[in-house]
Design an enzyme around this catalytic site. Structure first.
Site, PDB file in Angstrom:
ATOM      1  N   LYS A   1       1.006  -1.049  -0.060  1.00  0.00           N
ATOM      2  CA  LYS A   1       0.354  -0.200  -0.282  1.00  0.00           C
ATOM      3  C   LYS A   1       0.807   1.580  -0.236  1.00  0.00           C
ATOM      4  O   LYS A   1       0.518   2.755  -0.907  1.00  0.00           O
ATOM      5  CB  LYS A   1      -1.023  -0.158   0.729  1.00  0.00           C
ATOM      6  CG  LYS A   1      -2.103  -1.158   1.473  1.00  0.00           C
ATOM      7  CD  LYS A   1      -3.069  -1.223   0.233  1.00  0.00           C
ATOM      8  CE  LYS A   1      -3.609  -2.805  -0.186  1.00  0.00           C
ATOM      9  NZ  LYS A   1      -3.532  -2.812  -1.475  1.00  0.00           N
TER      10      LYS A   1
ATOM     11  N   GLU B   1      -1.072   8.155   7.578  1.00  0.00           N
ATOM     12  CA  GLU B   1      -2.685   9.409   7.276  1.00  0.00           C
ATOM     13  C   GLU B   1      -2.365  10.416   7.749  1.00  0.00           C
ATOM     14  O   GLU B   1      -3.208   9.568   9.214  1.00  0.00           O
ATOM     15  CB  GLU B   1      -2.800   8.134   6.322  1.00  0.00           C
ATOM     16  CG  GLU B   1      -2.868   7.955   4.615  1.00  0.00           C
ATOM     17  CD  GLU B   1      -3.163   7.112   4.278  1.00  0.00           C
ATOM     18  OE1 GLU B   1      -4.588   7.609   4.465  1.00  0.00           O
ATOM     19  OE2 GLU B   1      -3.071   6.974   2.668  1.00  0.00           O
TER      20      GLU B   1
ATOM     21  N   HIS C   1     -15.186  -3.739   7.787  1.00  0.00           N
ATOM     22  CA  HIS C   1     -14.312  -3.960   6.158  1.00  0.00           C
ATOM     23  C   HIS C   1     -15.431  -4.970   5.583  1.00  0.00           C
ATOM     24  O   HIS C   1     -14.584  -5.216   5.007  1.00  0.00           O
ATOM     25  CB  HIS C   1     -12.836  -3.756   6.986  1.00  0.00           C
ATOM     26  CG  HIS C   1     -12.122  -2.664   7.830  1.00  0.00           C
ATOM     27  ND1 HIS C   1     -11.797  -1.398   7.177  1.00  0.00           N
ATOM     28  CD2 HIS C   1     -11.701  -2.815   8.888  1.00  0.00           C
ATOM     29  CE1 HIS C   1     -11.561  -0.316   8.149  1.00  0.00           C
ATOM     30  NE2 HIS C   1     -11.765  -1.733   9.324  1.00  0.00           N
TER      31      HIS C   1
ATOM     32  N   ARG D   1      -8.117  -7.106  -9.305  1.00  0.00           N
ATOM     33  CA  ARG D   1      -9.153  -8.151  -9.519  1.00  0.00           C
ATOM     34  C   ARG D   1     -10.721  -7.876  -9.921  1.00  0.00           C
ATOM     35  O   ARG D   1     -10.916  -6.668  -9.974  1.00  0.00           O
ATOM     36  CB  ARG D   1      -8.855  -9.152  -8.299  1.00  0.00           C
ATOM     37  CG  ARG D   1      -9.523  -8.085  -7.130  1.00  0.00           C
ATOM     38  CD  ARG D   1      -9.909  -9.105  -6.140  1.00  0.00           C
ATOM     39  NE  ARG D   1     -10.445  -8.156  -5.248  1.00  0.00           N
ATOM     40  CZ  ARG D   1     -10.623  -7.591  -3.739  1.00  0.00           C
ATOM     41  NH1 ARG D   1      -9.185  -7.585  -4.247  1.00  0.00           N
ATOM     42  NH2 ARG D   1     -11.151  -6.419  -3.848  1.00  0.00           N
TER      43      ARG D   1
HETATM   44  C1  MV4 Z   1      -8.918   5.712   5.645  1.00  0.00           C
HETATM   45  C2  MV4 Z   1     -10.100   6.250   6.959  1.00  0.00           C
HETATM   46  C3  MV4 Z   1      -9.347   7.360   6.959  1.00  0.00           C
HETATM   47  N1  MV4 Z   1      -8.817   9.173   7.012  1.00  0.00           N
HETATM   48  N2  MV4 Z   1      -7.714   6.397   5.189  1.00  0.00           N
HETATM   49  C4  MV4 Z   1      -9.726   1.634   6.009  1.00  0.00           C
HETATM   50  C5  MV4 Z   1      -9.130  -0.541   5.066  1.00  0.00           C
HETATM   51  C6  MV4 Z   1      -8.094   0.181   3.986  1.00  0.00           C
HETATM   52  N3  MV4 Z   1      -8.790  -0.057   2.574  1.00  0.00           N
HETATM   53  C7  MV4 Z   1      -8.126   1.986   4.124  1.00  0.00           C
HETATM   54  N4  MV4 Z   1      -9.062   2.897   5.385  1.00  0.00           N
HETATM   55  C8  MV4 Z   1      -9.941   3.623   5.883  1.00  0.00           C
HETATM   56  N5  MV4 Z   1      -8.186   4.224   5.685  1.00  0.00           N
HETATM   57  C9  MV4 Z   1      -7.103   8.566   5.997  1.00  0.00           C
HETATM   58  N6  MV4 Z   1      -6.516   8.506   5.729  1.00  0.00           N
HETATM   59  C10 MV4 Z   1     -11.188   5.155   6.984  1.00  0.00           C
HETATM   60  C11 MV4 Z   1     -11.018   4.611   6.361  1.00  0.00           C
HETATM   61  C12 MV4 Z   1     -11.948   3.503   6.483  1.00  0.00           C
HETATM   62  C13 MV4 Z   1     -12.812   2.251   5.990  1.00  0.00           C
HETATM   63  C14 MV4 Z   1     -12.505   2.406   4.627  1.00  0.00           C
HETATM   64  C15 MV4 Z   1     -13.082   2.432   3.254  1.00  0.00           C
HETATM   65  C16 MV4 Z   1     -14.439   1.577   4.126  1.00  0.00           C
HETATM   66  C17 MV4 Z   1     -14.969   1.442   4.481  1.00  0.00           C
HETATM   67  C18 MV4 Z   1     -14.316   2.034   6.089  1.00  0.00           C
HETATM   68  C19 MV4 Z   1     -14.168   1.628   7.492  1.00  0.00           C
HETATM   69  C20 MV4 Z   1     -13.444   1.898   8.534  1.00  0.00           C
HETATM   70  C21 MV4 Z   1     -12.306   2.918   7.975  1.00  0.00           C
END
Ligand code: MV4
Length: 503
Positions: free
Chosen positions: A116, A201, A236, A293
């Protein structure tokens, strides 16, 4: 075209891919585990081969065995579906080494997006916006990270480089609590991925999770197929996806679409892929990660674009040009997908396993069900709890919601608990109806209504009455007069009938 395609997966997605092959007239090969001998994908394919015991690592993750099966039966392409081997750089490379086409991106693109932090750096260089955080090289130690944190500001997130899916992620609200959280994030990432590297981040609060589907061919053509809103999720795990996003407008869509294409081109991406973004209340968007994918939720995009994404994947892998130019892609109507999981929404979404004694699947206008579950199949605890995807299309979002309510009501699954009541509650929720939700909605503002005791209490006397009725009906049937032709003098049939009559 390909001589034969091997589908290295199970469940609904294996069936989905086999169907595309069937339409294209390409012979198919299924692989299966000992738990999946009766699975629909095994029956649907032209040929099927046993991989090994039920656990994934002994079956669906056995790259060596799968490639051996492909070689022996003459398959010249492998579709990995999602999960299992779909995003393993080494598997894609091993296919190529064996002279088999991997229906997906190049191994180098899988690798570049799999880490990532590397992905973040690569797309940043291509001009794709990311959330402010630690820039540049990975492998920063705790002292470096602690020194950098105040420049980002709090609250912030610690994320695992090798991560994805929220593993190894920690929310930090102050510098004081950061050392302990760094340690636990690294521990979790180390045990989950064998890589304890982390980066920082700024936390984006109240964001929506919006992803862009892209297609890219081997000739440098790349297009986007609009977005999917996947904000309805729990821990998630996505539960509902829709296209288009109720939050989106044409201007933001074309901006994000162009950026998604840039992100894909930054790794010379080929085939179908998805770029995930966080979109905040002010409509700022930030690259999160790219999934290299086919995704679970691809059908909502298919329904609003009319494009068969799996068929396009096969065309692309074959070396053909994309069938569509960007201006050919038009969105029509609205699609919603509910993931039907064998989980009890009244009991903390606890997994539910066992035999599905009855499955009645909704049909009718605007309804699509992608599933591999049928009456009599056993839901084993070895794999994902998702047993079906119920997808509806409507001319408007309102019509799609009404159709989803109707389809959820028609759906009957007996034998295991499902999250259908969760979806029914969601379809009645005012916030969902208004499109006013973000990624925290399910966990923080949503609750199931009290269970209607009357509907779930066991009624032994009613069950007994039904059992008597069934037994009586069977006895009646066995004593019915059956015409026998002259030559039908099987003693086995005669004995069988006699036995049943005297039970
Ligand atoms: C974040 C975020 C808020 N701010 N990054 C969760 C899994 C990973 N794919 C990245 N995720 C997140 N990154 C920043 N800078 C909030 C999440 C996040 C989230 C993102 C997408 C779908 C559901 C989520 C649930 C909780 C937190």
């Amino acid at each position: 075209m390909f001589k034969k395609i091997l589908v290295a997966n199970r469940g609904e997605i294996a069936v989905r891919i086999l169907r595309a092959c069937r339409e294209l007239g390409i012979p198919t090969v299924a692989v299966f585990s000992e738990a999946d001998r009766n699975a629909l994908h095994v029956r649907y394919a032209d040929e099927a081969y046993l991989l090994g015991p039920a656990p994934s690592r002994d079956s669906y993750l056995r790259a060596d065995k799968i490639i051996e099966v492909a070689r022996k039966c003459g398959a010249d392409a492998i579709h990995p579906g999602y999960g299992f081997l779909a995003e393993r750089e080494a598997f894609a490379a091993a296919c190529i080494d064996a002279g088999i086409t991997f229906i997906g991106p190049k191994p180098s693109a899988i690798a570049a997006m799999g880490d990532k932090m590397t992905a973040r750096n690569t797309v940043t260089a291509a001009g794709v916006p990311v959330v402010p955080g630690t820039e540049g090289k990975g492998g920063m130690n705790d002292d470096d990270l602690l020194a950098f944190a105040p420049k980002i500001g709090f609250p912030l997130l610690i994320k695992a480089s090798a991560g994805g899916g929220g593993k190894g992620m920690r929310e930090v609200t102050s510098l004081e609590e950061m050392p302990a959280l760094l340690a636990s994030a690294r521990r979790e990432a180390e045990s989950a991925f064998g890589d304890g590297n982390v980066y920082l981040e700024k936390l984006v609060e109240g964001a929506r999770h919006i992803e862009i589907q892209i297609l890219a061919d081997q000739h440098g053509n790349a297009i986007y197929l609009g977005e999917r809103d996947c904000s309805i999720q729990r821990r998630h795990q996505k539960l509902i996806e829709e296209a288009p996003s109720p939050f989106m407008d044409e201007e933001l869509r074309s901006k994000m679409g162009a950026v998604a294409v840039k992100a894909a081109q930054a790794v010379e991406y080929v085939n179908a892929g998805t770029i995930e973004f966080l979109v905040d209340k002010e409509r700022n968007f930030y690259f999160l990660e790219m999934n290299t994918r086919l995704q679970v939720e691809h059908p909502v995009t298919e329904l609003v674009t009319g494009i068969d994404i799996v068929a396009e994947q096969i065309r692309i892998a074959r070396g053909r040009q994309l069938s569509y130019k960007q201006e050919d892609v038009r969105l029509r109507g609205h699609a919603i997908e509910c993931r039907v999981n064998a989980e009890d929404p009244y009991n903390g979404f606890m997994p539910s396993t066992g035999r599905v004694t009855l499955s009645i699947v909704p049909t009718g206008p605007g309804v699509r069900v992608d599933t591999s579950v049928y009456s009599g199949i056993e839901i084993s605890p070895f794999y994902d709890p998702m047993i079906a995807k119920l997808i509806v299309w409507g001319e408007t979002r309102g019509q799609a919601i009404l159709r989803m309510r109707r389809a959820l009501e028609e759906y009957r699954i007996v034998g295991v608990r499902t999250n259908i009541p969760f979806h029914q509650t969601m379809m009645d929720s005012h916030r969902f109806m208004g499109g006013q939700y973000d990624t925290r909605f399910v966990e923080e503002r949503f609750s199931m209504p009290e269970l209607d005791e009357e509907r779930v209490t066991h009624h032994p006397e009613i069950a007994a009455a039904f059992a008597t009725l069934v037994a009586h009906h069977e006895a009646q049937r066995s004593s019915e007069f059956v015409m026998r032709n002259e030559r039908d003098t099987s003693n086995w049939k005669w004995v069988g009938r006699w036995e049943r009559l005297h039970r």
